[in-house]
Design an enzyme around this catalytic site. Structure first.
Site, short mmCIF file in Angstrom:
data_model
loop_
_atom_site.label_atom_id
_atom_site.label_comp_id
_atom_site.label_asym_id
_atom_site.label_seq_id
_atom_site.Cartn_x
_atom_site.Cartn_y
_atom_site.Cartn_z
N CYS A 12 0.87 -1.18 0.00
CA CYS A 12 0.00 0.00 0.00
C CYS A 12 0.91 1.23 0.00
CB CYS A 12 -0.86 0.00 1.26
SG CYS A 12 0.14 0.02 2.75
N GLU A 128 0.53 -0.53 15.74
CA GLU A 128 -0.38 0.59 15.44
C GLU A 128 -1.31 0.85 16.63
OE1 GLU A 128 -2.80 0.40 11.78
OE2 GLU A 128 -4.31 1.53 12.88
N THR A 164 -6.53 0.39 11.49
CA THR A 164 -6.78 0.58 10.05
C THR A 164 -6.92 -0.72 9.26
OG1 THR A 164 -4.40 0.73 9.70
CG2 THR A 164 -5.58 2.81 9.95
S1 SF4 Z 1 -3.14 2.91 6.93
FE1 SF4 Z 1 -1.91 1.05 6.88
S2 SF4 Z 1 -2.81 -0.14 5.18
FE2 SF4 Z 1 -3.53 1.96 4.94
S3 SF4 Z 1 -2.08 2.95 3.54
FE3 SF4 Z 1 -1.40 3.36 5.63
S4 SF4 Z 1 0.07 1.75 6.10
FE4 SF4 Z 1 -1.13 1.06 4.33
#
Ligand code: SF4
Length: 284
Positions: A12, A128, A164
């Site tokens: 991502c 996270e 997330t």
């Molecule tokens: S929140 Fe997590 S999954 Fe979404 S773009 Fe950012 S790093 Fe990637």
């Protein structure tokens, strides 16, 4: 045998950004430390270690002085920034902008809703989630699933956020269960903070998985989004197998198989999926 590599699988933008920063610094000769593995993919971490990246934990950060340390896309709690400042450490902050926004919203919500329970739907101990809980000095309740609803007090208001990379379906289920059990008239604020870089891939992966006899899902076993996306493949095609690298492939998976789809998580590098696809195409 047909082997198709999924066009939409791979890093991502948050992970791409963190890895680009690391490679840029390593390329210019900076002695770079990463606080935790930069991505939940051991093979990619080893590639970066070979370029000089050193992975440290929070205990090691405490001992470190005047070094350059990268904060990965998952983000960190405020204590980490304070520790770095105290130790004269230069931080390269690669926290994903989506996570930064979530951290800031949690902090604001906490100030605005002092009497409410701040709930985070996420994996306890995940980097996270630690960063999110740190925004409110630990005064949050982490729920891993609807099975943990007993941890909430339904006679008090609730403000809900999500890690997330959690499953959108599970989040919706959690919201509806909270609504059912919460005492009438109490505040329930639900913030859907699931990153669409993960959730938008699920319907696509389901379709991809249905198209092939066998699915090879390439991912680190500890990747949170990897678990969610692999599950989506498995629901659509029971002959879905998770591998970390080509060595995990088993010949018996490919008996009577005409087509194989190779895909992966948002933490899986494309070069690794391509390597696995090439082995499948050449060897079975
Ligand atoms: S929140 Fe997590 S999954 Fe979404 S773009 Fe950012 S790093 Fe990637």
């Amino acid at each position: 045998m047909l082997v198709e590599l999924d066009e939409k699988s791979g890093f991502c933008f948050g992970v791409i950004r963190a890895i680009e920063k690391a490679e840029q610094l390593l390329g210019s000769g900076v002695a770079l430390y990463s606080l935790g593995e930069i991505v939940h993919n051991g093979v990619e971490v080893n590639r970066l270690k070979a370029k000089g990246l050193k992975v440290i934990n929070h205990e090691e950060l405490k001992q470190l002085r005047a070094a350059t340390v990268l904060i990965r896309a998952h983000g960190e709690p405020p204590q980490t920034y304070a520790q770095a400042k105290q130790n004269g450490i230069t931080l390269i902050d690669a926290t994903c902008p989506v996570v930064l926004h979530l951290q800031s919203n949690i902090s604001k919500s906490y100030t605005q809703n002092r009497g409410a329970q701040l709930v985070i739907f996420g994996q306890r101990g995940h980097a996270e989630v630690n960063g999110l809980v740190g925004q409110v000095a630990g005064d949050a309740i982490v729920l891993e699933s609807v099975d943990e609803l007993h941890l909430l007090d339904f006679s008090r208001p609730i403000v809900l956020y999500s890690q997330t990379t959690k499953s959108l379906e599970q989040y919706e289920l959690l919201c509806s269960e909270i609504k059912k059990q919460l005492a009438t008239g109490l505040l329930f604020e639900a913030h859907d903070t699931i990153c669409r870089q993960v959730s938008h891939r699920k319907p696509h992966l389901r379709e991809f998985a249905k198209k092939h006899d066998v699915i090879i899902f390439v991912s680190g076993r500890h990747s949170s989004n990897g678990k969610v996306l692999y599950e989506a493949c498995r629901e659509a095609n029971p002959l879905s197998y998770m591998v970390e690298d080509a060595e995990d492939l088993r010949s018996e998976w490919f008996k009577n198989c005409a087509s194989v789809g190779v895909c992966g998580a948002t933490s899986t590098p494309r070069w690794l999926m391509k390597k696995v696809a090439d082995v499948v195409a050449g060897g079975w």
